[in-house]
Design a protein around this motif. Structure first.
Motif, PDB file in Angstrom:
ATOM      1  N   LYS A 124      97.226  64.396  50.889  1.00  0.00           N
ATOM      2  CA  LYS A 124      95.882  64.840  50.563  1.00  0.00           C
ATOM      3  C   LYS A 124      95.905  66.314  50.181  1.00  0.00           C
ATOM      4  O   LYS A 124      96.693  67.097  50.719  1.00  0.00           O
ATOM      5  CB  LYS A 124      94.923  64.638  51.741  1.00  0.00           C
ATOM      6  CG  LYS A 124      93.471  65.012  51.401  1.00  0.00           C
ATOM      7  CD  LYS A 124      92.522  64.787  52.563  1.00  0.00           C
ATOM      8  CE  LYS A 124      91.109  65.232  52.180  1.00  0.00           C
ATOM      9  NZ  LYS A 124      90.151  65.048  53.300  1.00  0.00           N
ATOM     10  N   VAL A 126      93.385  69.814  49.105  1.00  0.00           N
ATOM     11  CA  VAL A 126      92.078  70.464  49.061  1.00  0.00           C
ATOM     12  C   VAL A 126      92.174  71.650  48.115  1.00  0.00           C
ATOM     13  O   VAL A 126      93.134  72.431  48.176  1.00  0.00           O
ATOM     14  CB  VAL A 126      91.642  70.940  50.459  1.00  0.00           C
ATOM     15  CG1 VAL A 126      90.291  71.651  50.377  1.00  0.00           C
ATOM     16  CG2 VAL A 126      91.573  69.763  51.424  1.00  0.00           C
ATOM     17  N   GLU A 127      91.208  71.768  47.230  1.00  0.00           N
ATOM     18  CA  GLU A 127      91.199  72.863  46.274  1.00  0.00           C
ATOM     19  C   GLU A 127      91.055  74.205  47.000  1.00  0.00           C
ATOM     20  O   GLU A 127      90.251  74.337  47.924  1.00  0.00           O
ATOM     21  CB  GLU A 127      90.035  72.684  45.296  1.00  0.00           C
ATOM     22  CG  GLU A 127      90.267  73.331  43.960  1.00  0.00           C
ATOM     23  CD  GLU A 127      90.055  72.366  42.810  1.00  0.00           C
ATOM     24  OE1 GLU A 127      89.179  72.641  41.991  1.00  0.00           O
ATOM     25  OE2 GLU A 127      90.767  71.344  42.750  1.00  0.00           O
ATOM     26  N   ALA A 143      93.432  70.452  43.742  1.00  0.00           N
ATOM     27  CA  ALA A 143      93.541  69.429  44.782  1.00  0.00           C
ATOM     28  C   ALA A 143      94.536  68.312  44.454  1.00  0.00           C
ATOM     29  O   ALA A 143      95.343  67.934  45.309  1.00  0.00           O
ATOM     30  CB  ALA A 143      92.156  68.843  45.080  1.00  0.00           C
ATOM     31  N   ALA A 147      97.877  67.559  46.655  1.00  0.00           N
ATOM     32  CA  ALA A 147      98.067  66.225  47.241  1.00  0.00           C
ATOM     33  C   ALA A 147      99.446  65.670  46.870  1.00  0.00           C
ATOM     34  O   ALA A 147     100.135  65.065  47.695  1.00  0.00           O
ATOM     35  CB  ALA A 147      96.975  65.274  46.767  1.00  0.00           C
ATOM     36  N   GLY A 173      89.698  60.894  44.051  1.00  0.00           N
ATOM     37  CA  GLY A 173      89.006  62.161  44.248  1.00  0.00           C
ATOM     38  C   GLY A 173      87.516  62.010  44.062  1.00  0.00           C
ATOM     39  O   GLY A 173      87.022  60.932  43.705  1.00  0.00           O
ATOM     40  N   SER A 213      84.948  63.327  48.809  1.00  0.00           N
ATOM     41  CA  SER A 213      84.406  64.686  48.725  1.00  0.00           C
ATOM     42  C   SER A 213      84.914  65.392  47.472  1.00  0.00           C
ATOM     43  O   SER A 213      86.051  65.182  47.037  1.00  0.00           O
ATOM     44  CB  SER A 213      84.818  65.496  49.955  1.00  0.00           C
ATOM     45  OG  SER A 213      84.344  64.897  51.141  1.00  0.00           O
ATOM     46  N   GLU A 215      86.309  68.566  45.311  1.00  0.00           N
ATOM     47  CA  GLU A 215      87.363  69.560  45.551  1.00  0.00           C
ATOM     48  C   GLU A 215      88.428  69.044  46.520  1.00  0.00           C
ATOM     49  O   GLU A 215      89.097  69.807  47.194  1.00  0.00           O
ATOM     50  CB  GLU A 215      86.779  70.892  46.034  1.00  0.00           C
ATOM     51  CG  GLU A 215      85.854  71.529  45.005  1.00  0.00           C
ATOM     52  CD  GLU A 215      85.421  72.932  45.393  1.00  0.00           C
ATOM     53  OE1 GLU A 215      85.691  73.348  46.539  1.00  0.00           O
ATOM     54  OE2 GLU A 215      84.821  73.617  44.552  1.00  0.00           O
ATOM     55  N   THR A 216      88.563  67.719  46.601  1.00  0.00           N
ATOM     56  CA  THR A 216      89.641  67.102  47.375  1.00  0.00           C
ATOM     57  C   THR A 216      90.241  65.970  46.543  1.00  0.00           C
ATOM     58  O   THR A 216      89.602  65.455  45.620  1.00  0.00           O
ATOM     59  CB  THR A 216      89.151  66.510  48.716  1.00  0.00           C
ATOM     60  OG1 THR A 216      88.298  65.386  48.453  1.00  0.00           O
ATOM     61  CG2 THR A 216      88.405  67.547  49.542  1.00  0.00           C
ATOM     62  N   SER A 218      93.478  62.638  46.919  1.00  0.00           N
ATOM     63  CA  SER A 218      94.558  62.005  47.671  1.00  0.00           C
ATOM     64  C   SER A 218      95.509  61.323  46.706  1.00  0.00           C
ATOM     65  O   SER A 218      95.109  60.904  45.611  1.00  0.00           O
ATOM     66  CB  SER A 218      94.017  60.990  48.682  1.00  0.00           C
ATOM     67  OG  SER A 218      93.595  59.808  48.025  1.00  0.00           O
ATOM     68  N   TYR A 247      92.668  57.466  51.967  1.00  0.00           N
ATOM     69  CA  TYR A 247      91.848  58.686  51.947  1.00  0.00           C
ATOM     70  C   TYR A 247      91.192  58.874  53.313  1.00  0.00           C
ATOM     71  O   TYR A 247      90.421  58.031  53.758  1.00  0.00           O
ATOM     72  CB  TYR A 247      90.777  58.589  50.852  1.00  0.00           C
ATOM     73  CG  TYR A 247      90.010  59.871  50.620  1.00  0.00           C
ATOM     74  CD1 TYR A 247      90.378  60.746  49.597  1.00  0.00           C
ATOM     75  CD2 TYR A 247      88.921  60.208  51.413  1.00  0.00           C
ATOM     76  CE1 TYR A 247      89.671  61.925  49.383  1.00  0.00           C
ATOM     77  CE2 TYR A 247      88.220  61.376  51.212  1.00  0.00           C
ATOM     78  CZ  TYR A 247      88.598  62.234  50.194  1.00  0.00           C
ATOM     79  OH  TYR A 247      87.900  63.399  49.994  1.00  0.00           O
ATOM     80  N   ASP A 248      91.528  59.987  53.965  1.00  0.00           N
ATOM     81  CA  ASP A 248      90.955  60.340  55.269  1.00  0.00           C
ATOM     82  C   ASP A 248      91.011  59.189  56.273  1.00  0.00           C
ATOM     83  O   ASP A 248      90.024  58.856  56.943  1.00  0.00           O
ATOM     84  CB  ASP A 248      89.504  60.814  55.112  1.00  0.00           C
ATOM     85  CG  ASP A 248      89.429  62.267  54.680  1.00  0.00           C
ATOM     86  OD1 ASP A 248      90.483  62.925  54.594  1.00  0.00           O
ATOM     87  OD2 ASP A 248      88.313  62.751  54.426  1.00  0.00           O
TER      88      ASP A 248
END
Length: 264
Positions: A124, A126-127, A143, A147, A173, A213, A215-216, A218, A247-248
Motif C-alpha cells: 500500500k 500513501v501520497e 501513491a 505501493a 485507488g 481513499s 491519495e492512496t 494498493s 486494500y486495508d
C-alpha cells in the motif's frame, strides 16, 4: 474532470492511441487521466481542450449523462506487458462497474486453492508531498509507486511465482488515481520481480472507486498456474483469472454482472 478523462481515454483506447511514455506529466492527479504525452494519434479539438486544460465548466456538467455515470462507477483500465520487454506496458481497454464485490478470506482461499492462484505480494502507498522550502522544485511520492515499492519489499523472499503461466498486477485507488502513475507502478513491479518474461503472460488491472481513499493506492500481484477460469461465473471467475485487490485488510474484485454498459 473525472468523466471527461475517462471518456477520452475510452475513445483513445478503441483507436489504439493510448500508450505509456517515460516523460508522463506529473501534474496533480485526476482519475485514470490521459496526459498529452500519452497521445500518439492526432486528437480532435475537443480532446485537445481536455488535454491542455480548458476550463472544466466549459466542457462538462457533472449532473448529466455520461458525466454522472462515470462519477458513480468504478473505472477500470486493463492492459498487457510485452513478452519481449517488461518495460513495454500498454493499456488495452476501459470498463465501468456499478460496484465492487467484497470477499472474505475463506472465500478467497477456496477459489485460489482450487484454481492454482497465489498472491506474490501486496503493498500500500500513501501520497506524500514534501515542503520545497526556499526552493521551487516540488517533490511528491506518488501513491501507486510507493505501493509498488512496498510490494516489492514484501516479495523479496517470495517463491510464489515459480513456474507461473501468468502474472497479474492489480492496482486499486481512489477517485484521483492517475493512469500514468498506475502504469509506472506496474512497470516498477515487473522490473523488480524475477520471472520468465517470455514464458509468463503478464496482464494488469487498474481500478479506481470512491470505496478507496484518495491519495492512496494498493498493489496486489498474483501468479496463475492453470490459465483458465474453469467455466466459473461471478466473482469466482474474476479471482480465478487473477483479478483481486487487497486494500486495508479486505479483499475486492469485480464481476461481469456489474458491468455498466450504459452510454448516458
Amino acid at each position: 474532470m473525472r468523466l471527461v478523462a475517462s471518456l477520452l481515454l475510452s475513445t483513445l483506447l478503441t483507436t489504439n492511441a493510448f500508450t505509456t511514455n517515460p516523460s508522463l506529466s506529473r501534474s496533480p492527479a485526476f482519475l485514470q487521466r490521459v496526459n498529452n504525452d500519452d497521445i500518439i494519434s492526432t486528437p480532435t479539438s475537443t480532446q485537445l481542450n481536455v488535454i491542455y486544460g480548458t476550463k472544466e465548466e466549459d466542457l462538462i456538467d457533472e449532473g448529466q449523462g455520461g458525466v454522472r455515470l462515470a462519477m458513480e462507477n468504478a473505472i477500470k483500465i486493463i492492459g498487457v506487458a510485452s513478452k519481449k520487454d517488461s518495460k513495454e506496458v500498454q493499456a488495452t481497454d476501459l470498463l465501468r462497474y456499478t460496484k465492487l464485490a467484497s470477499l472474505d478470506q475463506s472465500e478467497v482461499d477456496s477459489i485460489m486453492n482450487e484454481h492454482g492462484i497465489s498472491v506474490v505480494a501486496t503493498g500500500k502507498g500513501v501520497e506524500k508531498y514534501y515542503d520545497p522550502g526556499t526552493g521551487t522544485e516540488k517533490k511528491v511520492d506518488r501513491a501507486p509507486v510507493v505501493a509498488a515499492e512496498n510490494a516489492l519489499s514484501a516479495a523479496a523472499s517470495s517463491s510464489a511465482i515459480g513456474n507461473a503461466k501468468g502474472l497479474v498486477v492489480n492496482v486499486a485507488g481512489g477517485d484521483d488515481l492517475n493512469a500514468g502513475e498506475a502504469l509506472d507502478a506496474v512497470k516498477l513491479i515487473l522490473n523488480g520481480l524475477d520471472y520468465d518474461v517470455k514464458g509468463c503472460g503478464v496482464t494488469f488491472n487498474s481500478i479506481c472507486f470512491n470505496t478507496f481513499s484518495e491519495e492512496t493506492a494498493s498493489i496486489t500481484v498474483v501468479a496463475t498456474t492453470k490459465g483458465e477460469d474453469g467455466g466459473l461465473s461471478g466473482v469466482a471467475k474474476s479471482v480465478a483469472r487473477g483479478e483481486i485487490y487487497w486494500y486495508d485488510g479486505k479483499w475486492y474484485s469485480v464481476t461481469e454482472d456489474d458491468l455498466n454498459l450504459a452510454i448516458a
